[in-house]
Motif scaffolding. Structure first.
Motif, PDB file in Angstrom:
ATOM      1  N   VAL A   1      -3.039  -4.489   6.935  1.00 47.03           N
ATOM      2  CA  VAL A   1      -3.036  -5.867   6.438  1.00 47.03           C
ATOM      3  C   VAL A   1      -4.248  -6.624   6.963  1.00 47.03           C
ATOM      4  O   VAL A   1      -4.915  -7.351   6.220  1.00 47.03           O
ATOM      5  CB  VAL A   1      -1.730  -6.601   6.840  1.00 47.03           C
TER       6      VAL A   1
ATOM      7  N   TYR B   1       3.330 -13.390   5.946  1.00 49.05           N
ATOM      8  CA  TYR B   1       2.596 -12.308   6.602  1.00 49.05           C
ATOM      9  C   TYR B   1       3.493 -11.071   6.691  1.00 49.05           C
ATOM     10  O   TYR B   1       3.067  -9.957   6.384  1.00 49.05           O
ATOM     11  CB  TYR B   1       2.135 -12.745   8.003  1.00 49.05           C
TER      12      TYR B   1
ATOM     13  N   ARG C   1       3.593  -9.165   3.549  1.00 45.16           N
ATOM     14  CA  ARG C   1       2.395  -8.330   3.358  1.00 45.16           C
ATOM     15  C   ARG C   1       2.491  -7.039   4.180  1.00 45.16           C
ATOM     16  O   ARG C   1       2.064  -5.978   3.720  1.00 45.16           O
ATOM     17  CB  ARG C   1       1.146  -9.123   3.715  1.00 45.16           C
TER      18      ARG C   1
ATOM     19  N   GLN D   1       4.696  -4.620   2.420  1.00 45.37           N
ATOM     20  CA  GLN D   1       4.012  -3.992   1.284  1.00 45.37           C
ATOM     21  C   GLN D   1       3.190  -2.784   1.717  1.00 45.37           C
ATOM     22  O   GLN D   1       2.826  -1.953   0.888  1.00 45.37           O
ATOM     23  CB  GLN D   1       3.119  -5.012   0.575  1.00 45.37           C
TER      24      GLN D   1
END
Length: 166
Positions: free
Chosen positions: A39, A130, A133, A136
């Motif tokens: 990230v 955050y 993310r 993901q």
């Protein structure tokens, strides 16, 4: 029958040792660390860039104050941030320093949110985007290695099964 001739107990003993090592370490897992790294920088040494009110550097976009809080490893902030092993060690030290006082469970979600929002970031609703993310990238709250054994039970399990005769 000797312990070494009991395959089931031997396998359980090895797994228990792995659990104990994880519990003794008690920190962020490699998987969770990898998700955060992807990230922050695509897991590359991206140098430094301006972020909100200060510079963030390297693999984990470490700020100067974060580097100080993790114990000032390496030869300097920017050098450490751009060296994966040093930067990962810094993140681990930061998490170990703050997870106990955060009031949050020691799991990947808490670690990610602390990384993003500071020592109490896991309680800050602004760090949820955050965390999304990080998810993901393939992590879940339980992307911690061997979180399935409650810490207070781990030593009991190992002693009971390693040293109890049947």
């Amino acid at each position: 029958m000797p312990f070494s001739q009991q395959p089931g107990r031997m396998i359980f003993a090895l797994l228990t040792c792995a659990v104990m090592a994880s519990v003794a370490y008690g920190g962020i897992s490699d998987k969770c660390l990898g998700c955060i790294c992807r990230v922050e920088s695509g897991c590359r040494p991206v140098g430094c860039k301006w972020d909100v009110s200060s510079y963030s550097c390297g693999y984990f976009q470490i700020k100067y104050d974060y580097w100080q809080d993790c114990g000032r490893p390496g030869t300097g902030w920017k050098e450490c941030a751009n060296d994966y092993n040093c930067a990962a060690g810094c993140v681990r030290a930061y998490m170990n320093r703050y997870i106990g006082s955060s009031g949050c469970p020691a799991n990947c979600e808490s670690y990610a949110r602390i990384h993003n929002g500071g020592p109490r970031g896991c309680r800050n609703p602004n760090t949820m985007s955050y965390w999304n993310r990080v998810q993901q990238q393939g992590c879940t709250p339980y992307s911690q290695s061997l979180e399935f054994v409650p810490r207070r039970w781990a030593s009991y399990i190992s002693w009971k099964y390693l040293f109890t005769k049947k």
